[in-house]
Motif scaffolding. Structure first.
Motif, PDB file in Angstrom:
ATOM      1  N   GLY A  80      23.691  15.687   6.792  1.00 26.26           N
ATOM      2  CA  GLY A  80      21.940  16.988   6.790  1.00 26.26           C
ATOM      3  C   GLY A  80      23.029  18.493   6.545  1.00 26.26           C
ATOM      4  O   GLY A  80      23.599  17.825   5.558  1.00 26.26           O
TER       5      GLY A  80
ATOM      6  N   TRP B  96      13.087   5.081  17.865  1.00 25.91           N
ATOM      7  CA  TRP B  96      14.255   5.518  17.032  1.00 25.91           C
ATOM      8  C   TRP B  96      14.978   4.429  17.671  1.00 25.91           C
ATOM      9  O   TRP B  96      16.162   3.255  16.455  1.00 25.91           O
ATOM     10  CB  TRP B  96      14.274   5.745  16.075  1.00 25.91           C
TER      11      TRP B  96
ATOM     12  N   PHE C  59      16.103   5.492   9.319  1.00 25.59           N
ATOM     13  CA  PHE C  59      14.200   5.787   8.928  1.00 25.59           C
ATOM     14  C   PHE C  59      13.392   5.709   7.608  1.00 25.59           C
ATOM     15  O   PHE C  59      12.875   4.300   7.281  1.00 25.59           O
ATOM     16  CB  PHE C  59      13.772   6.955   9.488  1.00 25.59           C
ATOM     17  N   LEU C  60      14.417   5.383   6.623  1.00 23.17           N
ATOM     18  CA  LEU C  60      14.455   6.127   4.872  1.00 23.17           C
ATOM     19  C   LEU C  60      15.363   3.951   5.039  1.00 23.17           C
ATOM     20  O   LEU C  60      14.724   2.841   4.151  1.00 23.17           O
ATOM     21  CB  LEU C  60      15.696   6.481   4.482  1.00 23.17           C
TER      22      LEU C  60
ATOM     23  N   TRP D  44      12.172  10.283  18.407  1.00 24.33           N
ATOM     24  CA  TRP D  44      12.109  11.059  17.467  1.00 24.33           C
ATOM     25  C   TRP D  44      10.770  11.524  17.256  1.00 24.33           C
ATOM     26  O   TRP D  44      10.001  10.813  16.624  1.00 24.33           O
ATOM     27  CB  TRP D  44      13.148  10.610  16.557  1.00 24.33           C
TER      28      TRP D  44
ATOM     29  N   GLN E 267      19.720  14.264  13.586  1.00 26.77           N
ATOM     30  CA  GLN E 267      18.608  14.111  11.961  1.00 26.77           C
ATOM     31  C   GLN E 267      18.676  13.244  11.456  1.00 26.77           C
ATOM     32  O   GLN E 267      18.248  12.694  10.745  1.00 26.77           O
ATOM     33  CB  GLN E 267      17.661  15.517  11.755  1.00 26.77           C
ATOM     34  N   PRO E 268      20.427  13.401  11.014  1.00 27.73           N
ATOM     35  CA  PRO E 268      21.169  12.552   9.750  1.00 27.73           C
ATOM     36  C   PRO E 268      20.600  11.291  10.100  1.00 27.73           C
ATOM     37  O   PRO E 268      20.810  10.533   9.033  1.00 27.73           O
ATOM     38  CB  PRO E 268      22.155  13.586   9.209  1.00 27.73           C
TER      39      PRO E 268
ATOM     40  N   TYR F 205       8.879  13.751  14.358  1.00 33.39           N
ATOM     41  CA  TYR F 205       9.520  14.264  12.911  1.00 33.39           C
ATOM     42  C   TYR F 205       8.007  15.202  11.937  1.00 33.39           C
ATOM     43  O   TYR F 205       6.667  14.526  12.555  1.00 33.39           O
ATOM     44  CB  TYR F 205       9.877  13.333  11.897  1.00 33.39           C
TER      45      TYR F 205
ATOM     46  N   GLU G 192      17.162  10.172   9.787  1.00 37.42           N
ATOM     47  CA  GLU G 192      16.067  10.008   8.767  1.00 37.42           C
ATOM     48  C   GLU G 192      17.096   8.859   7.740  1.00 37.42           C
ATOM     49  O   GLU G 192      16.177   8.089   7.284  1.00 37.42           O
ATOM     50  CB  GLU G 192      16.842  11.318   7.814  1.00 37.42           C
TER      51      GLU G 192
ATOM     52  N   CYS H 184      23.440  10.833   0.781  1.00 39.78           N
ATOM     53  CA  CYS H 184      23.364  11.961   0.737  1.00 39.78           C
ATOM     54  C   CYS H 184      23.136  12.607  -0.125  1.00 39.78           C
ATOM     55  O   CYS H 184      23.850  13.904   0.003  1.00 39.78           O
ATOM     56  CB  CYS H 184      23.883  12.654   1.951  1.00 39.78           C
TER      57      CYS H 184
END
Length: 282
Positions: free
Chosen positions: A92, A179, A127-128, A155, A120-121, A157, A124, A57
């Motif tokens: 986040g 997800w 997802f990444l 989710w 959300q964090p 986005y 993400e 992060c």
């Protein structure tokens, strides 16, 4: 498919991490940018937390404070040592950024805080860095199995912005993806609150007296009043936000009003928030 333990720093999710190892142990920390809310934070722990958050992060601001009980920082480091596996720390946007975007204080009618600050964090990160969906274990106990009904696996986005020449404007384009797939191992194994409390009596780990955000609108006014004693910096920072945005966390009372009520000595303090968004649990 990767397995994920979603950790909150409470006794239940920590029990989950100890007894049900996963490929990924994830902890999402709720952050505040104002150092006045972090008056009780140990500087060494703050630096250790920033070192953890830097790994995934680094695009976010430096961690200086949280609306969670400050004890949670040491709890998570101690838990990592106990289970012998890495706990990945995520964060986040800050409370200040969220409030500025929403122009509202989260309450029973505007329940956006857990999604933005916690979920959300985690989405993400997965997802990444990993393939979706993942098998996600949530700390829902056998004595609260009704919470399974609120678990969501999709989710939505934003993927990109598209220019519209006729109106000379840009519009967000969105995509919905599956997800996570829920795994409720504590319910399957009939683990109740008593099992968990009894288990942690054998370990020297300090858990927050009241888990999750100290200012959470799900909490009873008596618990919020108690939190003014245990974490006044967090609570008064939160009360200031109510004034700035002319909204309150609780419909009936402002936090400043709650700070002035008497404490009911027979109230069952420290039961957590019971957040309905599918993440927070004691």
């Amino acid at each position: 498919m990767k397995t994920v333990n979603s950790l909150s720093g409470g006794k239940t999710s920590s029990y989950l991490a100890y007894h049900y190892p996963a490929d990924l142990e994830l902890f999402s920390l709720v952050c505040v940018d104002n150092h006045n809310a972090g008056g009780k934070l140990d500087k060494k722990l703050v630096q250790m937390a920033n070192d953890k958050l830097q790994k995934y992060c680094s695009h976010q601001k430096e961690f200086v404070a949280t609306t969670e009980d400050p004890a949670i920082l040491k709890t998570m480091f101690d838990l990592e040592q106990l289970i012998g596996r890495e706990i990945i720390w995520l964060r986040g946007m800050s409370w200040e950024q969220m409030l500025q975007i929403k122009q509202a204080i989260p309450n029973i009618n505007k329940r956006f805080c857990t999604t933005i600050l916690k979920m959300q964090p985690i989405f993400e990160f997965l997802f990444l860095y990993h393939s979706l969906p993942v098998k996600m274990r949530i700390g829902y106990r056998f004595d609260e199995m009704e919470r399974m009904e609120k678990f969501t696996d999709m989710w939505k986005y934003s993927t990109h912005c598209q220019y519209r020449p006729k109106s000379n404007t840009w519009i967000h384009r969105w995509k919905e993806v599956m997800w996570r797939i829920g795994e409720f191992v504590l319910i399957e194994d009939k683990i109740t609150h008593k099992h968990i409390v009894d288990f942690w009596k054998n370990f020297d780990i300090e858990f927050p007296l009241d888990s999750n955000c100290q200012n959470c609108f799900w909490k009873d006014p008596q618990q919020l009043r108690k939190n003014f004693d245990t974490n006044p910096q967090i609570m008064y920072w939160s009360a200031i936000q109510e004034v700035l945005y002319d909204h309150t966390f609780k419909e009936e009372n402002s936090l400043l009003g709650i700070s002035k009520i008497g404490i009911q000595m027979d109230f069952n303090f420290g039961t957590g928030s019971g957040c309905q968004a599918g993440f927070c649990t004691d």
